[in-house]
Design an enzyme around this catalytic site. Structure first.
Site, PDB file in Angstrom:
ATOM      1  CG  ASP A 101     -11.230 -48.375   0.593  1.00 54.99           C
ATOM      2  OD1 ASP A 101     -11.750 -49.502   0.307  1.00 54.99           O
ATOM      3  OD2 ASP A 101     -12.067 -47.482   0.984  1.00 54.99           O
ATOM      4  CE1 TYR A 102      -2.063 -49.727  -3.352  1.00 59.14           C
ATOM      5  CE2 TYR A 102      -2.506 -47.439  -4.110  1.00 59.14           C
ATOM      6  CZ  TYR A 102      -1.789 -48.664  -4.115  1.00 59.14           C
ATOM      7  OH  TYR A 102      -0.595 -48.496  -4.578  1.00 59.14           O
TER       8      TYR A 102
END
Ligand code: URA
Length: 238
Positions: A101-102
Site C-alpha cells: 500500500d501507499y
C-alpha cells in the site's frame, strides 16, 4: 547466452513453440544471417530479426527495494503520485512483484522477468511474506488466538503461518505484531486486524520468501544475485 527461441518468446511477440516454427521456416536472422537451427544461442549483443523486424532483447533485471511511505507500487499513477519504479535507476521496463500500500514500507522486488513474477504471485507456490504491524489497542489473548487460528475474509480463510507479539506497550495501548502469511490479497494485513477490531497504524514488510531487508535504508535498493534468483525460481511447484 540464451536459446534463440526463448529470447524471441521473451520479447513478447509469440510463444516459444511458435518461435521454433519461425526459426525452422527460415524467418529469423541473427546478425544478418538466416538461422534455422533450434540449438542457436544469442546474447543481448546480437541483432535478431523476425520477418526482417528487429526484436527487443532485454536483459532480465531483479531489484530488492526498501519501499518508503508515500509511493505507489506501480509503474505509473493517474493522480501523478510518486511510483516505486522512480526509485530505481534503470531504462528497463521493470515492475513490482505484488504490491504494498501507499503507506506501507519495506521489502518489495521489482523485475522485468514475467515468468518469475508469475511464479512468486501464484497462490499455489505459497511464498511467505512477513509483516511488522503496529496496531492500535493491545491484543487480547482471545484475539491473538483468533488470528492464529485464521480469519475468514470475503469467505476465504487467511491463516497466518506465524504470529508473534514483538512489543507490548500497555501504557500507550499499542502492540507490535509480526505476522507471516503466504497470500497476496490487497490490504490483507489491515483487513485481518480490522476483523478483530484493531487499526494498523504502521505496516512494514520485513521478509519476502527467504529475502530480508538487511541494512537497506528506506528508498535504497540492491540487485539480487544469480543464486537468489535461482532460489526464487525454485518456489515453483510442478
Ligand atoms: N497487507 C496490507 O494491508 N497492506 C500491504 O501493503 C501489504 C499487506
Amino acid at each position: 547466452m540464451e536459446r534463440l527461441q526463448k529470447v524471441i518468446a521473451a520479447s513478447g511477440i509469440c510463444s516459444r513453440r511458435k518461435a521454433e516454427e519461425l526459426i525452422l521456416a527460415g524467418r529469423v536472422s541473427v546478425n544478418g544471417k538466416i538461422v534455422n537451427n533450434l540449438g542457436t544461442k544469442v546474447s543481448i549483443e546480437d541483432v535478431v530479426l523476425v520477418d526482417n523486424k528487429e526484436i527487443n532483447i532485454e536483459r532480465k533485471e531483479y531489484y530488492l527495494l526498501n519501499k518508503p511511505r508515500g509511493y505507489i507500487s506501480s509503474v505509473s499513477d493517474e493522480a501523478n503520485r510518486k511510483v516505486i519504479t522512480d526509485l530505481i535507476d534503470t531504462k528497463s521496463r521493470i515492475y513490482p512483484i505484488g504490491r504494498l500500500d501507499y503507506d506501507t514500507t519495506g521489502l518489495i522486488i521489482l523485475t522485468n522477468d514475467g515468468k518469475l513474477a508469475n511464479i512468486l504471485m501464484h497462490p499455489r507456490n505459497k511464498v511467505e511474506k512477513t509483516y511488522l504491524a503496529k496496531i492500535e489497542k493491545c491484543l487480547t489473548m482471545e484475539e491473538l488466538f483468533k488470528l492464529k487460528k485464521g480469519i475468514y475474509i470475503d469467505g476465504v480463510i487467511c491463516k497466518p503461518s506465524r504470529v508473534k507479539i514483538k512489543k507490548h506497550d500497555e501504557e500507550k495501548d499499542i502492540d507490535l505484531v509480526e505476522v507471516t502469511i503466504h497470500e497476496g490479497r490487497n490490504h490483507i494485513i489491515k483487513r485481518l486486524f480490522k476483523e478483530i477490531n484493531h487499526d494498523v497504524i504502521k505496516l512494514k514488510r520485513t521478509k519476502y520468501a527467504f529475502l530480508e531487508l538487511d541494512n537497506l535504508n528506506s528508498g535504497e535498493y540492491r540487485y539480487l544475485s544469480k543464486e537468489e534468483v535461482d532460489k526464487l525460481y525454485s518456489y515453483e511447484r510442478k
